[in-house]
Design an enzyme around this catalytic site. Structure first.
Site, PDB file in Angstrom:
ATOM      1  N   ALA A  54     -27.246   6.347 -33.052  1.00 37.81           N
ATOM      2  CA  ALA A  54     -28.438   6.465 -32.218  1.00 37.81           C
ATOM      3  C   ALA A  54     -28.039   6.902 -30.820  1.00 37.81           C
ATOM      4  CB  ALA A  54     -29.167   5.121 -32.162  1.00 37.81           C
ATOM      5  N   LYS A  55     -29.027   7.031 -29.963  1.00 39.24           N
ATOM      6  CA  LYS A  55     -28.773   7.475 -28.591  1.00 39.24           C
ATOM      7  C   LYS A  55     -27.815   6.544 -27.863  1.00 39.24           C
ATOM      8  CE  LYS A  55     -33.238   9.690 -28.306  1.00 39.24           C
ATOM      9  NZ  LYS A  55     -34.607   9.566 -27.812  1.00 39.24           N
ATOM     10  N   ARG A  56     -27.729   5.289 -28.279  1.00 39.98           N
ATOM     11  CA  ARG A  56     -26.809   4.357 -27.605  1.00 39.98           C
ATOM     12  C   ARG A  56     -25.355   4.804 -27.754  1.00 39.98           C
ATOM     13  NH1 ARG A  56     -28.977   1.252 -31.660  1.00 39.98           N
ATOM     14  NH2 ARG A  56     -27.722   1.176 -33.527  1.00 39.98           N
ATOM     15  N   HIS A  57     -25.087   5.684 -28.730  1.00 40.51           N
ATOM     16  CA  HIS A  57     -23.739   6.203 -28.935  1.00 40.51           C
ATOM     17  C   HIS A  57     -23.485   7.453 -28.108  1.00 40.51           C
ATOM     18  CE1 HIS A  57     -24.339   3.815 -32.669  1.00 40.51           C
ATOM     19  NE2 HIS A  57     -23.099   3.463 -32.378  1.00 40.51           N
ATOM     20  N   GLY A  58     -24.421   7.828 -27.286  1.00 40.74           N
ATOM     21  CA  GLY A  58     -24.289   9.046 -26.489  1.00 40.74           C
ATOM     22  C   GLY A  58     -25.112  10.161 -27.107  1.00 40.74           C
TER      23      GLY A  58
END
Length: 90
Positions: A54-58
């Protein structure tokens, strides 16, 4: 889905955890008189922490992967494998 239709997206690969929402999305395509994209499902991709990518991974856009450590061929192969194009279904 409106932006997908506007951009001419014809195929979508989604995590299989989203299968329950697929009938609702198809009804929305119909209600909006949009041509539905072909939808394929697969197990969600996970990050190094084992959680759904997800976006939390960049930045997880294909264009970003191409400019990072992943080359064009690696990104393409990943799409082929994740899309199920090697399972004989296509």
């Amino acid at each position: 889905m409106v932006d997908d239709a506007d951009m001419g997206i014809t195929e979508v690969i989604r995590g299989d955890d989203l299968i329950p929402s697929t009938p609702r999305q198809l009804l929305l395509y119909e209600a909006l008189e949009l041509r539905a994209a072909a939808i394929r499902s697969r197990a969600p991709l996970v990050g190094p922490d084992g959680r759904r990518l997800a976006k939390r991974h960049g930045d997880t856009r294909l264009s970003a992967l191409r400019t990072q450590a992943f080359g064009r061929i690696a990104v393409g192969v990943t799409c082929v494998v994740c899309g199920g194009y090697l399972d004989g279904a296509r």
